[in-house]
Design a protein around this motif. Structure first.
Motif, PDB file in Angstrom:
ATOM      1  N   GLU A  89       0.615  40.013  -0.339  1.00 27.02           N
ATOM      2  CA  GLU A  89      -0.683  39.435   0.011  1.00 27.02           C
ATOM      3  C   GLU A  89      -1.731  39.936  -0.980  1.00 27.02           C
ATOM      4  N   SER A  90      -2.779  39.166  -1.188  1.00 24.01           N
ATOM      5  CA  SER A  90      -3.796  39.522  -2.170  1.00 24.01           C
ATOM      6  C   SER A  90      -4.448  40.876  -1.873  1.00 24.01           C
ATOM      7  N   PHE A  93      -2.789  43.545  -3.919  1.00 22.39           N
ATOM      8  CA  PHE A  93      -2.820  43.484  -5.383  1.00 22.39           C
ATOM      9  C   PHE A  93      -3.461  44.760  -5.919  1.00 22.39           C
ATOM     10  N   GLU A 108      -3.556  39.556 -10.144  1.00 16.91           N
ATOM     11  CA  GLU A 108      -4.148  38.361  -9.543  1.00 16.91           C
ATOM     12  C   GLU A 108      -3.050  37.369  -9.154  1.00 16.91           C
ATOM     13  N   TRP A 109      -3.430  36.182  -8.767  1.00 20.50           N
ATOM     14  CA  TRP A 109      -2.497  35.124  -8.385  1.00 20.50           C
ATOM     15  C   TRP A 109      -1.880  34.459  -9.612  1.00 20.50           C
TER      16      TRP A 109
END
Length: 140
Positions: A89-90, A93, A108-109
């Motif tokens: 999940e972000s 990160f 990041e994504w």
């Protein structure tokens, strides 16, 4: 010091962005399918990038919740497997500060990291590590 880099969970807006990715630029809608085609060995380039940074630089892990920086003794504690990364999940990160370069490297994504820098030579210093890891870098 945490407040030199962050404000309200985000890197301060005074920092410029350089993107580190598997590609030389943004994919564009016509190439989004490439995101689904990334192999485990391609994804592993990011771990190699982090490992190479840890061999040369002192790294600090940013904890935005506690507003603190902690020296990273063993980069392997932050390395995730391909499967773990795909499920991350972000909020999990990582954000790594490189004090010697006055920059932040954030996960990041979409197979992208961001180097947050002050146009002070940090990108140029990191470029050989990016290239050696088989990654690309670019800015908007």
């Amino acid at each position: 010091m945490f407040s030199d880099y962050f404000e309200d969970w985000e890197v301060k807006p005074k920092y410029s962005k350089e993107y580190v990715s598997l590609w030389k630029g943004w994919l564009g809608q016509e190439n989004y399918h490439k995101l689904d085609e990334v192999t485990e060995s391609e994804w592993a380039r990011f771990n190699e990038f982090l490992r190479s940074l840890a061999k040369t630089f002192s790294l600090e892990l940013a904890n935005c919740e506690n507003q603190s920086l902690t020296k990273i003794g063993d980069i392997e504690t932050l390395i995730t497997t391909y499967d773990e990364s795909m499920e991350k999940e972000s909020s999990k990160f990582i954000k790594i500060v490189i004090p010697d370069l006055e920059c932040v490297v954030s996960e990041e994504w979409d197979y992208t990291y961001i180097i947050w820098h002050k146009n002070n030579g940090a990108v140029e210093a990191l470029a050989p590590y990016i290239k050696a890891s088989g990654l690309e870098h670019f800015h908007d």
